[in-house]
Write a protein that holds these residues in place. Structure first.
Motif, short mmCIF file in Angstrom:
data_model
loop_
_atom_site.label_atom_id
_atom_site.label_comp_id
_atom_site.label_asym_id
_atom_site.label_seq_id
_atom_site.Cartn_x
_atom_site.Cartn_y
_atom_site.Cartn_z
N CYS A 54 0.08 9.36 -1.76
CA CYS A 54 -1.21 9.35 -2.45
C CYS A 54 -1.80 10.76 -2.52
O CYS A 54 -2.38 11.15 -3.53
CB CYS A 54 -2.19 8.41 -1.73
N ARG A 64 -6.08 6.37 -2.33
CA ARG A 64 -5.27 5.19 -1.96
C ARG A 64 -4.73 4.52 -3.22
O ARG A 64 -5.27 4.70 -4.32
CB ARG A 64 -6.08 4.21 -1.13
N ALA A 65 -3.69 3.70 -3.03
CA ALA A 65 -3.11 2.93 -4.14
C ALA A 65 -2.46 1.68 -3.56
O ALA A 65 -1.85 1.72 -2.49
CB ALA A 65 -2.10 3.76 -4.91
N ILE A 115 -6.17 1.72 -7.69
CA ILE A 115 -6.13 3.14 -7.36
C ILE A 115 -7.53 3.59 -6.92
O ILE A 115 -8.51 3.29 -7.58
CB ILE A 115 -5.68 3.98 -8.57
N ASN A 155 0.86 -1.19 0.00
CA ASN A 155 0.00 0.00 0.00
C ASN A 155 0.89 1.23 0.00
O ASN A 155 1.79 1.36 0.85
CB ASN A 155 -0.91 0.03 1.24
N ILE A 182 -4.83 11.17 -5.22
CA ILE A 182 -5.67 9.97 -5.14
C ILE A 182 -5.85 9.64 -3.66
O ILE A 182 -5.09 10.11 -2.80
CB ILE A 182 -5.04 8.76 -5.89
#
Length: 109
Positions: free
Chosen positions: A59, A66-67, A107, A53, A64
């Motif tokens: 992020c 989360r990724a 993503i 993560n 964004i």
């Protein structure tokens, strides 16, 4: 060719415990000998998966929420003394399990 098949009986005077190949109805005798059997013990690693993560700060910089990065390997390795192609497929007339790799990125926007 398997080493054991190279030592089969071919002509008069040959001394071996491996029968000859034939084209007559006596071919079934070849199947009665147990020299072709061997242990099929094996240890197999079917799947390895890694996931990561991304940090929330990174992020946020990328705009964004989360990724997650994933890496997956299938049919990684097989440890065996079996002389055939793959002990899991039980014979020489099937394809062995193919190794595969998968990379994915999830993503959240």
């Amino acid at each position: 060719m398997l080493k054991i098949e190279a030592n089969r009986w071919r002509k008069l005077g040959d001394q071996t415990d491996i029968p000859k190949y034939g084209t007559s109805r006596t071919e079934y005798l070849y199947q009665l000998f147990d020299f072709r059997f061997e242990k099929g013990d094996y240890l197999k690693c079917n799947n390895i998966s890694f996931g990561y993560n991304l940090e929330p700060e990174l992020c946020a910089k990328l705009r964004i929420t989360r990724a997650r990065l994933n890496f997956n390997m299938s049919n990684v390795f097989t440890l065996t003394k079996f002389r055939g192609i793959d002990p899991e497929t039980k014979g020489a007339f099937t394809y062995p399990s193919a190794r595969s790799y998968t990379v994915s990125l999830s993503i959240g926007i």
